[in-house]
Design a protein around this motif. Structure first.
Motif, PDB file in Angstrom:
ATOM      1  N   ALA A 149      29.188  44.708  25.449  1.00  0.00           N
ATOM      2  CA  ALA A 149      28.948  44.653  26.890  1.00  0.00           C
ATOM      3  C   ALA A 149      27.833  43.705  27.297  1.00  0.00           C
ATOM      4  CB  ALA A 149      28.668  46.057  27.453  1.00  0.00           C
ATOM      5  N   PRO A 150      27.819  42.465  26.756  1.00  0.00           N
ATOM      6  CA  PRO A 150      26.865  41.507  27.300  1.00  0.00           C
ATOM      7  C   PRO A 150      27.301  40.996  28.661  1.00  0.00           C
ATOM      8  CG  PRO A 150      28.254  40.435  25.694  1.00  0.00           C
ATOM      9  CD  PRO A 150      28.635  41.885  25.682  1.00  0.00           C
ATOM     10  N   VAL A 151      28.572  41.266  29.026  1.00  0.00           N
ATOM     11  CA  VAL A 151      29.129  40.791  30.277  1.00  0.00           C
ATOM     12  C   VAL A 151      29.877  41.929  30.970  1.00  0.00           C
ATOM     13  CG1 VAL A 151      30.686  39.124  31.354  1.00  0.00           C
ATOM     14  CG2 VAL A 151      29.496  38.506  29.248  1.00  0.00           C
ATOM     15  N   LEU A 152      29.667  42.061  32.263  1.00  0.00           N
ATOM     16  CA  LEU A 152      30.429  42.999  33.083  1.00  0.00           C
ATOM     17  C   LEU A 152      30.843  42.290  34.371  1.00  0.00           C
ATOM     18  CD1 LEU A 152      28.175  46.133  32.619  1.00  0.00           C
ATOM     19  CD2 LEU A 152      30.475  45.855  31.706  1.00  0.00           C
ATOM     20  N   VAL A 153      31.947  42.714  34.968  1.00  0.00           N
ATOM     21  CA  VAL A 153      32.411  42.065  36.189  1.00  0.00           C
ATOM     22  C   VAL A 153      32.578  43.096  37.292  1.00  0.00           C
ATOM     23  CG1 VAL A 153      33.520  40.177  34.948  1.00  0.00           C
ATOM     24  CG2 VAL A 153      34.857  42.204  35.505  1.00  0.00           C
ATOM     25  N   ARG A 154      32.236  42.665  38.506  1.00  0.00           N
ATOM     26  CA  ARG A 154      32.335  43.542  39.671  1.00  0.00           C
ATOM     27  C   ARG A 154      32.851  42.712  40.851  1.00  0.00           C
ATOM     28  NH1 ARG A 154      29.028  48.136  41.500  1.00  0.00           N
ATOM     29  NH2 ARG A 154      27.617  47.787  39.763  1.00  0.00           N
ATOM     30  N   LEU A 155      33.891  43.200  41.501  1.00  0.00           N
ATOM     31  CA  LEU A 155      34.420  42.527  42.680  1.00  0.00           C
ATOM     32  C   LEU A 155      33.683  43.034  43.910  1.00  0.00           C
ATOM     33  CD1 LEU A 155      36.486  40.701  44.110  1.00  0.00           C
ATOM     34  CD2 LEU A 155      38.048  42.660  44.177  1.00  0.00           C
ATOM     35  N   ARG A 156      33.024  42.138  44.587  1.00  0.00           N
ATOM     36  CA  ARG A 156      32.439  42.452  45.892  1.00  0.00           C
ATOM     37  C   ARG A 156      33.414  41.923  46.939  1.00  0.00           C
ATOM     38  NH1 ARG A 156      27.318  44.203  44.968  1.00  0.00           N
ATOM     39  NH2 ARG A 156      26.319  43.515  43.027  1.00  0.00           N
ATOM     40  N   THR A 157      33.994  42.832  47.725  1.00  0.00           N
ATOM     41  CA  THR A 157      35.096  42.461  48.596  1.00  0.00           C
ATOM     42  C   THR A 157      34.986  43.125  49.956  1.00  0.00           C
ATOM     43  OG1 THR A 157      37.510  42.255  48.646  1.00  0.00           O
ATOM     44  CG2 THR A 157      36.607  44.328  47.783  1.00  0.00           C
ATOM     45  N   ARG A 158      35.878  42.765  50.835  1.00  0.00           N
ATOM     46  CA  ARG A 158      35.862  43.298  52.190  1.00  0.00           C
ATOM     47  C   ARG A 158      36.179  44.782  52.208  1.00  0.00           C
ATOM     48  NH1 ARG A 158      40.032  44.325  55.096  1.00  0.00           N
ATOM     49  NH2 ARG A 158      41.356  43.209  53.605  1.00  0.00           N
ATOM     50  N   ASP A 159      37.223  45.192  51.503  1.00  0.00           N
ATOM     51  CA  ASP A 159      37.671  46.582  51.506  1.00  0.00           C
ATOM     52  C   ASP A 159      38.098  46.931  50.086  1.00  0.00           C
ATOM     53  OD1 ASP A 159      39.503  48.848  51.578  1.00  0.00           O
ATOM     54  OD2 ASP A 159      39.550  48.627  53.752  1.00  0.00           O
ATOM     55  N   ALA A 160      37.327  47.772  49.411  1.00  0.00           N
ATOM     56  CA  ALA A 160      37.590  48.086  48.005  1.00  0.00           C
ATOM     57  C   ALA A 160      38.959  48.729  47.821  1.00  0.00           C
ATOM     58  CB  ALA A 160      36.496  49.014  47.463  1.00  0.00           C
ATOM     59  N   PHE A 161      39.343  49.619  48.708  1.00  0.00           N
ATOM     60  CA  PHE A 161      40.621  50.305  48.572  1.00  0.00           C
ATOM     61  C   PHE A 161      41.778  49.327  48.704  1.00  0.00           C
ATOM     62  CE2 PHE A 161      44.205  52.807  50.249  1.00  0.00           C
ATOM     63  CZ  PHE A 161      44.320  53.761  49.250  1.00  0.00           C
ATOM     64  N   ASP A 162      41.703  48.428  49.701  1.00  0.00           N
ATOM     65  CA  ASP A 162      42.755  47.443  49.906  1.00  0.00           C
ATOM     66  C   ASP A 162      42.847  46.495  48.701  1.00  0.00           C
ATOM     67  OD1 ASP A 162      44.690  46.052  51.802  1.00  0.00           O
ATOM     68  OD2 ASP A 162      43.299  44.418  51.367  1.00  0.00           O
TER      69      ASP A 162
END
Length: 275
Positions: A149-162
């Motif tokens: 786990a030297p790398v993790l990804v996270r989507l920052r978006t308008r609507d997480a559910f959509d």
């Protein structure tokens, strides 16, 4: 994937296929203009070591303590692409996945194209967040990459559910297929799980028309470090800039403008989770 054939790949070893690992992030790659300058910056900030691959002088793979962390490709000018970090996801078929993205309002930027022993493409979701896909072989060191786990990804978006619905349909999350990903909800965030391990998160709050790219929809790449404050100082001393910073996490911009996040590694030589 192997280090003789594609910049997306960790070091070669025992292999498996994206047919048995589907919808999970398997690699991150940076497009840049100046490979030498990029190497110098990330070595100073993150202590990375580098090795070449047989695709040529425009490609490098970064390692931490012998674990492959990321790829760098000096293709931003050649492919007329923005300088940015991109998360790549395993898919059974690059062509079918690209079609599903377009059918659901996303866009195709590059590909699908062949990089033996597989196929890849660069796409964007309907909110403009870019991501890559890979179909084909995956080296055995992908397991070390994920477990360390030297790398993790996270989507920052308008609507997480959509967005979860969009990516769920594109990557066939929650389909029950062997090797596929499942989804659960953690408060206001969507958590993506593969083989019992958290592999990505999706959160709401991004603004599509924001002038600041750090708050527009994007897949944010996180790197684990031992000392956030020292890395921030090194970034500033080597031409980077700091967008936000605490003792445990910082959002940085490299000299060419690529955004990335560093976070404090709480345990182990490479372990940890995004706070």
């Amino acid at each position: 994937m192997n280090d003789d054939s594609t910049p997306l790949a960790p070091r070669a070893g025992g292999r498996r296929s994206t047919r048995t690992i589907s919808g999970a992030p398997i690699w991150v790659s940076l497009t840049s203009h100046d490979l030498a300058a990029t190497q110098k910056f990330y070595t100073a900030v993150l202590g990375w070591e580098w090795r070449t691959i047989k695709l040529g002088d425009l490609f490098r793979v970064a390692e931490v303590d012998g674990v492959p962390v990321a790829g760098v490709a000096a293709l931003a000018g050649q492919w007329h692409m923005a300088v940015s970090w991109t998360a790549y996801f395993a898919v059974e078929s690059a062509d079918a996945t690209a079609s599903r993205v377009q059918e659901r309002g996303g866009t195709l930027a590059v590909g699908p194209l062949s990089l033996p022993p597989g196929r890849t493409a660069l796409l964007a979701d309907r909110d403009g967040a870019t991501f890559g896909i890979w179909e084909g072989e995956i080296s055995g060191s992908w397991d070390a990459w994920r477990k360390a786990a030297p790398v993790l990804v996270r989507l920052r978006t308008r609507d997480a559910f959509d967005s979860a619905i969009f990516y769920g349909e594109v990557f066939e999350w929650a389909s029950g297929r062997p090797g596929g990903c499942e989804v659960r909800y953690d408060g206001e965030e969507v958590v993506v799980i593969n083989n019992g391990e958290e592999v990505a998160r999706i959160e709401s709050g991004a603004l599509g028309a924001a002038p600041d790219p750090s708050i527009r929809p994007h897949w944010q790449v996180h790197f684990a470090v031992e000392d956030v404050v020292s890395c921030v100082r090194a970034a500033e001393a080597n031409g980077g800039s700091v967008l936000r910073s605490t003792d445990r996490e910082a959002v940085l911009r490299d000299p060419e403008g690529a955004l990335f996040t560093i976070y404090h590694r709480p345990t182990g030589p490479l372990g940890g989770r995004v706070p």
